[in-house]
Every structure is written in structure tokens, then in C-alpha cells.
Design an enzyme around this catalytic site. Structure first.
Site, short mmCIF file in Angstrom:
data_model
loop_
_atom_site.label_atom_id
_atom_site.label_comp_id
_atom_site.label_asym_id
_atom_site.label_seq_id
_atom_site.Cartn_x
_atom_site.Cartn_y
_atom_site.Cartn_z
N LYS A 136 0.63 5.35 -7.66
CA LYS A 136 0.80 5.21 -6.58
C LYS A 136 2.01 6.42 -5.78
O LYS A 136 2.96 6.60 -7.09
CB LYS A 136 1.02 3.67 -5.60
N SER A 211 -0.97 -0.97 1.15
CA SER A 211 -0.74 0.60 1.04
C SER A 211 -1.25 1.52 0.26
O SER A 211 -1.47 2.70 0.00
CB SER A 211 0.77 1.00 2.09
N SER A 235 0.81 -4.72 -0.14
CA SER A 235 -0.52 -3.71 -0.55
C SER A 235 -0.88 -3.44 -1.30
O SER A 235 -1.94 -2.54 -1.81
CB SER A 235 1.12 -2.47 -0.29
#
Lengths: 554, 145
Positions: A136, A211, A235
């Protein structure tokens, strides 16, 4: 929905009945390979050609991509370069539709070739040798840009690897690229990225969740074997549910946060995605542990999380006998999609069939957790994001004097959701308002911690959905912050309490092309990842009716 | 208002949202705060009611140069969320200790307070937008007031 535990003979007769097309293609295809990656490279049969033929039994449950890669390398059956080529190929083919990556590494093939030389020399291979991972983009990687999903860090190259990344590299993993996210982790759809919107591989008109949407989509679309994400309010878990992959949020302090761009320091954790529980466990093995660069990292010993995940042939008839499971009442009622409720109930039945004892448990102050979370997260974010001032890194907007430099750099660099949360946090932390907001949120946090603790004394694990709905359409919630925040109700309390949670795909609801996946969330006490992984593994391996390979890969 | 009745708010909140109407958000505010307007003068309020958010002033404090359009756009949304935060005011938390963090036993160590040389100084300097060795350059600092 068809019931979960069926005899193979019953399944055969089901082949000719109206099952979702994807399920039938999978049931009837001659997919005999154990690993999903290998399965994808063989031809899937079309539905039409199989309607008259008798169907093969359901393909085996998910197996470890990581162990499959390792086996291929050690047996010389495949080279690291061949494996890397296959993933890169699939990535390039699916990226125009999915857009999960902000940056694809330029050195993948070179690293794979280096590894092949190592294999040739007979040297010992790390446990993750040749495994392609996505990271990420709010996790720092020294050789690739790390933007946090924000224009304010466009092009920024950190001077160091995050500890979790360093450990994965030391274990031999190859970082295939940086995945898309809601800016600085603020969001639940990945639409809040400063760069691009990622699509859900199950239906590209829908969000992958957030997210960590890019990381979830990348694993779901098999663009990489596993990926790292971060979880502050859900997330990792919510996108895992939306994308039909395994998502693990460890205990706060289990994995070092050094190199993770801070959003809310008391809530952030690094988590991981995989297409099987074993893979999540192997990644946890590699990255867990104390780190002197993270004062909040735990000194607790790291057990071997993968060692207790035995093969299905060795399961007892009631492998979960004696396990006490509490289903959280507040997560199964009003406001939760009917399809999600029935998927979770079906999962609960499955767990009972495996020997577990299920009861309903109510968590007092459950719904207070949501506003408390947003107060704490916005407040901490307003402080953490003050470092992005255009002075030492990131994009700088030229100005005549310093305050304008700060103001303009941040105005241009930050997206609207980030700005709003900073402003809300600034408000909540304003002089004189501590009592009204931040302190009260901290007090709710104490209530939430206590209610989990109490519930986990009479139960070994708690279960709930990971989200009140399946993946919704891109654009559906962008203008309504409270509607967006409401979707986090299933996940934020876990972050407030700091306990670990695992999401494992458990079923489908109607929607999209072949249905939309739903994940089962399992919650345990602090540092009980071993138990969660063991239960999740048994659940996953015995789940009969569903396979979670999205249609765009068929 | 006790904790018991406060936690009913969440379910009602979700129900309205799942009914699918964006225009339902005004309804939600009333529900989220409980049936009655909050009794600011009651003994439950330990402090004066917070002033409603002044977005321009907050933007100044947070050093973000918002355009007037942005202020107009954000103000109602921020007010809505802050109002929603307000439901915590109605809960009796008098005897509850605030928790700094999860306290999962995670804060047990500090490393030795000895300076170390960082190996990749060049990369740090390369990331600085405006550098004039050995200075990180910024424009002049003016006193606004």
C-alpha cells in the site's frame, strides 16, 4: 442460497441447475491444479460446452500461493523469472480495468533473475523467495515512490524502507508495486485517492472498498500473491470483504508501524491480504515482532502462525469442538443488508457444523464507537498531517512568505476529505474543547475495550460481518460523509480496542456479474492471531459452496 | 441520557441511511442526538457548549488556504459531522477513565537515547523541494498581525 455443506453427489446434480455462471464455470471446468495461479493459466471450460457433460467435483479449497511458489522453485519446476512474468502479464492485462497500482516496479524481472541465480547456486532460500507482493502506498519503500495516495507527496521517494517492507525483502519477497488507497488512509472506497479510482475485480462499476482498496483488488485479481495494507478503522477488513479475499488486522503493536505514514497513531496498524489464510499467516510470521524504531511495538514473542494450519485431510470430524463463538447482536440487525445477514448466518451454521458453540452476544456502547472513532482519528490526523508543509519533502507551492507556503502547499496538495478531517480534528482539539470531544471519545474507548474484554471471557472469538453491505457503486457515497462513515460501524470498535480481527470470504450476495463477495469477520483477544488463523483456516478449507476467483480472471 | 438509550442511536442511524435517501441526512441528525435537544445547561455538560465550527478560522489554524468556494462547500458537511460527534455529550461518562490507546501491552520499551548516523542522508536531501547546501530554504517569515 444453496446450503453450505453438501455431499459431492448433491453438488453434481446442482451443476445442471441455475447456479451463477462463474460458479458453474468453476464447478464444471477441468481445474485440477491446486494453486489458483496455476489454475488460471489452464483453460476454463465455457458454460455452454459443459451443460450436457457430467461435472467434476468442486475444485479444492484455496491453497497457499506462497508455498506453491516455494515448491516450484525448490523443485526447479519453474523459475522465479517465469513466475514473475506470469504475474506481471496478468497485472498488465487487468490494470486498465482495475487500476490497483500507483506504481509498478521496474526491477521485478531483474530481482527474479537474481533469485534464479541464487537458486542455481544451491543457496538457502528465504521463506518468501520469489513471492510477488503489493505494498500500500502509505508504506515507505526506498526504491519506489511513496505518495500516501496524495498529491502532496507526488513523486516522493522515502530514504528508507518501512520495517515491514524490509522484513519481507529480507525473506526474499519481490515488491511488484505500490497499491492505490484513499489519501493517507482516510476513506472507505479508494475514491479518495489523489490519483485514480480502483475498481472492484468482481464488478468494475463498484468500489473495492478502502482505504486499502488497491491492495485488496490486486490480490483478488491475482496481480500479486499477497499484499500489505493498513487498518485504522477497518481499512484492511472492509476491502477484504468487498473483494473476496482474506484480510488480517493484527493486534495493535504486533507489527512495527515504522515507515507507515501515520494517520491516527493510536489506531493505525499494518495488515495483510492473501487469497488463503495460510498466506496471511506466513506474511504475519515474516513481519511481526518488536522493532526498536517503533516504541509502540510489542515485545511479545512471535509464534509460528502457519505451523498450526494443518491440511484438511488431518482435520477431526468436529475440528472446532469446544470453541465458543459469540455473534455480535448489534451487527446483525437494522441497517445491515439482508444478503449480508444471511451469509453470516450461513457461516455461523457452518461453524456449528464444525463443532463450535454459537451464542449471541450484545456489546454495550457498540454504536458509540463510530463517532468516538471519528473524533479520535480526525484529531490525531490533524496533528500527524501537520508535517506535510511543503518544506522538507513533497510538493511545494511557491510563495512570498512562509505561512502562505504552508497554506498553499497544503491547499493544493491535500484532497477534500483529508482537508475536512484535518479541520474537524482541529476543531475537536481546539482550546477548551478537549472535555467535550477528545476526552469523551477516549472514555468511550475505555467502554469499548471493556465490553470486548468481557465478551471475550465468555467467548473464544466473536463474529460479525465486516461491512453492512457488499461493494456499492463507484460514486454512490462521495457526497455524503455520514453515509460513508456509517459503513465503518462493523470495524472501528476493533481498532479502538486494539484487538486483532480476521476477515475470511464466506459467501455471496446478489449483484454484479456473478454475485458480490461477503466476508466473515472474526475477532479475538489481544495477540490471539494464532487462534483466529486456526479457526479461519478450518472454516475456509471446509467451505463447500463458494470459490472466490473473480469473473474477469475466468 | 444513559448509555443504554444512547446506543440505540446507531441502529436508527443505519436504518435511515440504508433507506437510500441522501436527503434523509437531516433526519439522521435528530435521531443521532437522541429524541430531545441536548440539555446544555444540565449537570451533564461539564463545560460551556462548544462554539459551532468557524471553517475559515479552523483553516487558518490548520494552515490550509481554503478558497471561499471550499469554505462554502465544507462548512455544512463539517457542521453536520461535528453535530453528529455531539451525541457523545449526551452520554453519562462521569466514572469512566479516558484511554490513551488500546493498551494492548504495546508500549513497554524505549530504545537507548544515543544518536546514530543515518545511512541515507543523500535521499533525505534529494527529497527537499528547495535546498541550498546546507540550508533547507523557505521564504521569509512575516508577522501577520
Amino acid at each position: 442460497m444453496p446450503c453450505l455443506i453438501q455431499s459431492p453427489r448433491f453438488l453434481l446434480s446442482h451443476c445442471l441447475s441455475p447456479l451463477p455462471p462463474n460458479a458453474r464455470a468453476v464447478f464444471c471446468g477441468r481445474l485440477s491444479h491446486r494453486s489458483a495461479a496455476a489454475a488460471l493459466s489452464s483453460d476454463a471450460q465455457t458454460i455452454a460446452s459443459n451443460q450436457s457433460s457430467s461435472c467434476a467435483p468442486l475444485p479444492p479449497p484455496p491453497s497457499s500461493e506462497i508455498l506453491s511458489v516455494r515448491e516450484s522453485l525448490l523443485s526447479r519446476r519453474r523459475t522465479a523469472a517465469e513466475i514473475a512474468e506470469e504475474y506481471l502479464d496478468r497485472l498488465r492485462r487487468t490494470e486498465p480495468q482495475i487500476r490497483s497500482f500507483l506504481h509498478v516496479s521496474e526491477t521485478v524481472m531483474r530481482e527474479a533473475e537474481d533469485l534464479d541465480r541464487l537458486v542455481e547456486s544451491g543457496a538457502e532460500l528465504g521463506p518468501l523467495a520469489g513471492v510477488l507482493i503489493g505494498v500500500k502506498d502509505n508504506i515507505c519503500t526506498v526504491d519506489m515512490p511513496s505518495t500516501g495516495g496524495s498529491r502532496i507527496l507526488e513523486g516522493y521517494r522515502p530514504a528508507f524502507d518501512a520495517t515491514a517492507v524490509r522484513k519481507l525483502k529480507e525473506a526474499g519477497a519481490i515488491v511488484i508495486g505500490k497499491t492505490n488507497l484513499d489519501e493517507f488512509g482516510m476513506g472507505s472506497t479508494t475514491e479518495g485517492s489523489g490519483f485514480q479510482v480502483t475498481a472492484n475485480p468482481w464488478d468494475v462499476s463498484r468500489v473495492p472498498g478502502g482505504s486499502s482498496g488497491g491492495s485488496a483488488a490486486a490480490v483478488s485479481a491475482r496481480q500479486c500473491a499477497v499484499s500489505l495494507g493498513s487498518d485504522t478503522g477497518g481499512s484492511v477488513r472492509q476491502p477484504a470483504s468487498f473483494c473476496g479475499v482474506v484480510g488480517l488486522k493484527p493486534t495493535y503493536g504486533r507489527i512495527s508501524r515504522f515507515g507507515l505514514m501515520s494517520y491516527a497513531s493510536s489506531l493505525d496498524v499494518i495488515g495483510c491480504f492473501g487469497s488463503s489464510i495460510i498466506d496471511a499467516a506466513i506474511i504475519l510470521n515474516a513481519v511481526a515482532g518488536h522493532d526498536r524504531f517503533d516504541a509502540t511495538s510489542s515485545m511479545n514473542e512471535v509464534p509460528d502462525y502457519a505451523s498450526c494450519l494443518i491440511s484438511i485431510d488431518q482435520f477431526d470430524s468436529k475440528p472446532l469442538k469446544g470453541l465458543r463463538i459469540g455473534m455480535i447482536t448489534e451487527t446483525m440487525g437494522d441497517g445491515v443488508d439482508m444478503g449480508v445477514v444471511s451469509s453470516i448466518k450461513a457461516a455461523a451454521l457452518h461453524l456449528e457444523e464444525l463443532g463450535a458453540v454459537l451464542t449471541e452476544v450484545s456489546l454495550p456502547s457498540f454504536s458509540l464507537g463510530l463517532p468516538a472513532y471519528y473524533i479520535l482519528a480526525s484529531s490525531e490526523a490533524s496533528s500527524n498531517l501537520s508535517r506535510y508543509d511543503g518544506v522538507r519533502y513533497g510538493n511545494q507551492v511557491a510563495a512570498d512568505e512562509l505561512i502562505s507556503l504552508y497554506g498553499d502547499s497544503r491547499a493544493i496538495g491535500f484532497g477534500p476529505e483529508v482537508k475536512m478531517r484535518i479541520l474537524m480534528g482541529t476543531y475537536a482539539l481546539s482550546a477548551g474543547y478537549y472535555e467535550a470531544y477528545y476526552k469523551r471519545a477516549q472514555q468511550v474507548r475505555t467502554l469499548v475495550r471493556k465490553s470486548f474484554k468481557d465478551a471475550l471471557e465468555t467467548n473464544d472469538i466473536l463474529i460479525s460481518p465486516a461491512a453492512p453491505s457488499p461493494a456499492f457503486r463507484i460514486g454512490e457515497k462521495v457526497n455524503d460523509p455520514l453515509a460513508m462513515y456509517a459503513g465503518d460501524i462493523m470495524t472501528v470498535n476493533v481498532n479502538l480496542a486494539g484487538v486483532p480481527a480476521l476477515v475470511v470470504p464466506c459467501g455471496f450476495v446478489e449483484g454484479g456479474i456473478v454475485g458480490l463477495p461477503v466476508g466473515l469477520q472474526m475477532i479475538g483477544t489481544s495477540f490471539s492471531e494464532e487462534k483466529l488463523l486456526r479457526v479461519g483456516h478450518i472454516f475456509e478449507q471446509t467451505l463447500q459452496n463458494h470459490r472466490f476467483v473473480p469473473p474477469l480472471l475466468a | 441520557m444513559s448509555v443504554t438509550s444512547a446506543f440505540g442511536c446507531g441502529a436508527a442511524f443505519l436504518r435511515h441511511l440504508s433507506a437510500g435517501s441522501r436527503s434523509g441526512s437531516t433526519l439522521i441528525l435528530l435521531r443521532a442526538g437522541g429524541a430531545k435537544p441536548r440539555p446544555y445547561s444540565s449537570s451533564l455538560a461539564r463545560c460551556a457548549a462548544p462554539e459551532p465550527p468557524d471553517v475559515s478560522r479552523l483553516a487558518d489554524t490548520a494552515r490550509i488556504s481554503l478558497t471561499p468556494e471550499e469554505v462554502e462547500q465544507f462548512a455544512p458537511k463539517i457542521r453536520q459531522v461535528i453535530d453528529w460527534f455531539g451525541q457523545l455529550q449526551a452520554v453519562d461518562l462521569e466514572t469512566i477513565e479516558p484511554s490513551l490507546r488500546a493498551d494492548t501491552d504495546a508500549n513497554t520499551s524505549q530504545r537507548e537515547d544515543a544518536p546514530e548516523t543515518f545511512g541515507n542522508r543523500e535521499a533525505i536531501i534529494a527529497a527537499v523541494p528547495s535546498y541550498d547546501n546546507p540550508y533547507i530554504k523557505v521564504p521569509k517569515v512575516l508577522n501577520k498581525e
